[in-house]
Motif scaffolding. Sequence first.
Motif, PDB file in Angstrom:
ATOM      1  N   UNK A  15       0.828  -1.207   0.000  1.00 38.27           N
ATOM      2  CA  UNK A  15       0.000   0.000   0.000  1.00 38.27           C
ATOM      3  C   UNK A  15       0.860   1.253   0.000  1.00 38.27           C
ATOM      4  N   UNK A  16       0.454   2.237  -0.790  1.00 38.98           N
ATOM      5  CA  UNK A  16       1.016   3.586  -0.706  1.00 38.98           C
ATOM      6  C   UNK A  16      -0.100   4.568  -1.070  1.00 38.98           C
ATOM      7  N   UNK A  17       0.231   5.827  -1.135  1.00 37.76           N
ATOM      8  CA  UNK A  17      -0.800   6.835  -1.348  1.00 37.76           C
ATOM      9  C   UNK A  17      -1.474   6.703  -2.707  1.00 37.76           C
ATOM     10  N   UNK A  18      -0.668   6.688  -3.795  1.00 39.44           N
ATOM     11  CA  UNK A  18      -1.284   6.747  -5.118  1.00 39.44           C
ATOM     12  C   UNK A  18      -1.145   5.477  -5.962  1.00 39.44           C
ATOM     13  N   UNK A  19      -0.417   4.480  -5.475  1.00 40.28           N
ATOM     14  CA  UNK A  19      -0.253   3.215  -6.197  1.00 40.28           C
ATOM     15  C   UNK A  19       0.224   3.441  -7.626  1.00 40.28           C
ATOM     16  N   UNK A  20       1.158   4.369  -7.773  1.00 43.59           N
ATOM     17  CA  UNK A  20       1.692   4.665  -9.096  1.00 43.59           C
ATOM     18  C   UNK A  20       3.176   4.364  -9.199  1.00 43.59           C
ATOM     19  N   UNK A  21       3.869   4.249  -8.067  1.00 38.16           N
ATOM     20  CA  UNK A  21       5.312   4.023  -8.112  1.00 38.16           C
ATOM     21  C   UNK A  21       5.764   2.995  -7.078  1.00 38.16           C
ATOM     22  N   UNK A  22       5.815   3.385  -5.804  1.00 38.61           N
ATOM     23  CA  UNK A  22       6.432   2.555  -4.773  1.00 38.61           C
ATOM     24  C   UNK A  22       5.763   1.189  -4.623  1.00 38.61           C
ATOM     25  N   UNK A  23       4.459   1.182  -4.455  1.00 34.21           N
ATOM     26  CA  UNK A  23       3.762  -0.095  -4.276  1.00 34.21           C
ATOM     27  C   UNK A  23       3.769  -0.917  -5.562  1.00 34.21           C
ATOM     28  N   UNK A  24       3.766  -0.263  -6.695  1.00 34.49           N
ATOM     29  CA  UNK A  24       3.864  -0.959  -7.984  1.00 34.49           C
ATOM     30  C   UNK A  24       5.217  -1.649  -8.102  1.00 34.49           C
ATOM     31  N   UNK A  25       6.294  -0.932  -7.740  1.00 34.09           N
ATOM     32  CA  UNK A  25       7.623  -1.536  -7.769  1.00 34.09           C
ATOM     33  C   UNK A  25       7.690  -2.759  -6.856  1.00 34.09           C
ATOM     34  N   UNK A  26       7.149  -2.626  -5.654  1.00 33.91           N
ATOM     35  CA  UNK A  26       7.182  -3.734  -4.699  1.00 33.91           C
ATOM     36  C   UNK A  26       6.395  -4.937  -5.215  1.00 33.91           C
ATOM     37  N   UNK A  27       5.213  -4.694  -5.753  1.00 35.71           N
ATOM     38  CA  UNK A  27       4.401  -5.774  -6.308  1.00 35.71           C
ATOM     39  C   UNK A  27       5.162  -6.508  -7.406  1.00 35.71           C
ATOM     40  N   UNK A  28       5.710  -5.755  -8.354  1.00 35.30           N
ATOM     41  CA  UNK A  28       6.410  -6.362  -9.484  1.00 35.30           C
ATOM     42  C   UNK A  28       7.653  -7.125  -9.032  1.00 35.30           C
ATOM     43  N   UNK A  29       8.393  -6.565  -8.085  1.00 30.68           N
ATOM     44  CA  UNK A  29       9.609  -7.231  -7.619  1.00 30.68           C
ATOM     45  C   UNK A  29       9.297  -8.534  -6.886  1.00 30.68           C
ATOM     46  N   UNK A  30       8.300  -8.531  -6.009  1.00 36.90           N
ATOM     47  CA  UNK A  30       7.961  -9.757  -5.301  1.00 36.90           C
ATOM     48  C   UNK A  30       7.454 -10.818  -6.270  1.00 36.90           C
ATOM     49  N   UNK A  31       6.614 -10.417  -7.196  1.00 38.91           N
ATOM     50  CA  UNK A  31       6.088 -11.370  -8.184  1.00 38.91           C
ATOM     51  C   UNK A  31       7.226 -11.955  -9.007  1.00 38.91           C
ATOM     52  N   UNK A  32       8.171 -11.128  -9.398  1.00 41.73           N
ATOM     53  CA  UNK A  32       9.272 -11.581 -10.247  1.00 41.73           C
ATOM     54  C   UNK A  32      10.259 -12.452  -9.475  1.00 41.73           C
ATOM     55  N   UNK A  33      10.574 -12.064  -8.244  1.00 41.21           N
ATOM     56  CA  UNK A  33      11.603 -12.776  -7.481  1.00 41.21           C
ATOM     57  C   UNK A  33      11.100 -14.063  -6.830  1.00 41.21           C
ATOM     58  N   UNK A  34       9.817 -14.117  -6.478  1.00 40.56           N
ATOM     59  CA  UNK A  34       9.314 -15.334  -5.830  1.00 40.56           C
ATOM     60  C   UNK A  34       7.811 -15.497  -6.005  1.00 40.56           C
ATOM     61  N   UNK A  35       7.374 -15.456  -7.242  1.00 46.31           N
ATOM     62  CA  UNK A  35       5.967 -15.654  -7.546  1.00 46.31           C
ATOM     63  C   UNK A  35       5.482 -17.070  -7.286  1.00 46.31           C
ATOM     64  N   UNK A  36       6.396 -18.007  -7.058  1.00 45.93           N
ATOM     65  CA  UNK A  36       5.993 -19.374  -6.734  1.00 45.93           C
ATOM     66  C   UNK A  36       5.455 -19.482  -5.311  1.00 45.93           C
ATOM     67  N   UNK A  37       5.944 -18.623  -4.421  1.00 48.35           N
ATOM     68  CA  UNK A  37       5.546 -18.696  -3.019  1.00 48.35           C
ATOM     69  C   UNK A  37       4.608 -17.566  -2.586  1.00 48.35           C
ATOM     70  N   UNK A  38       4.588 -16.473  -3.353  1.00 42.65           N
ATOM     71  CA  UNK A  38       3.806 -15.306  -2.946  1.00 42.65           C
ATOM     72  C   UNK A  38       2.928 -14.817  -4.090  1.00 42.65           C
ATOM     73  N   UNK A  39       1.707 -14.411  -3.753  1.00 41.06           N
ATOM     74  CA  UNK A  39       0.849 -13.661  -4.665  1.00 41.06           C
ATOM     75  C   UNK A  39       0.996 -12.202  -4.253  1.00 41.06           C
ATOM     76  N   UNK A  40       1.439 -11.360  -5.152  1.00 43.31           N
ATOM     77  CA  UNK A  40       1.692  -9.953  -4.847  1.00 43.31           C
ATOM     78  C   UNK A  40       0.592  -9.078  -5.438  1.00 43.31           C
TER      79      UNK A  40
END
Length: 170
Positions: A15-40
Amino acid sequence: MTGCRVTRKQRVLFLCRDNATLSILAEALLRELDGLHFDAFSAGLEPADKVQAAAMGELRHGFSSLELLNPKSWLEFTSEWAPQMDFVVTLCDESARVDARAFHGAPTFRHWTLTPSAYGAAGAVENAFWQILKRVEDFIAAERRPWPSLKLPAVAGCTPDACDLLLSGQ
């Protein structure tokens, strides 16, 4: 199969204020680095119209599933049909004030404080990317649950070598 358990992926909402940068980066990184164990997932308190171009620029090289990245309201994750989150990670002080009771179940809340270089200055998105990457790597190391071991039923006269042949289909 006897003794075989199924473990679902852990669900993480950033979560962040506008979901345009920080939270988007975090979602994409978690999905890319360990999408087998986590739904981001990611969302914002006041979602922007689109993802910031600089954030997409940081992600364009080698990232899959970029089409899934779009600003969403955090309220989508509090409705009765929303998936239950295991973790909610806030990335700004505003989102850290969200009432935890709004979410189903009892997700674990985390707040990631980023250094000021992640906000507003030249190169801010690149700095945020590297800070979030480190946080996501640490999160994966701390929170990833191991997959349950596969227990095969005992078969009379089955040696480990013979069982390997059965599993490989030979």
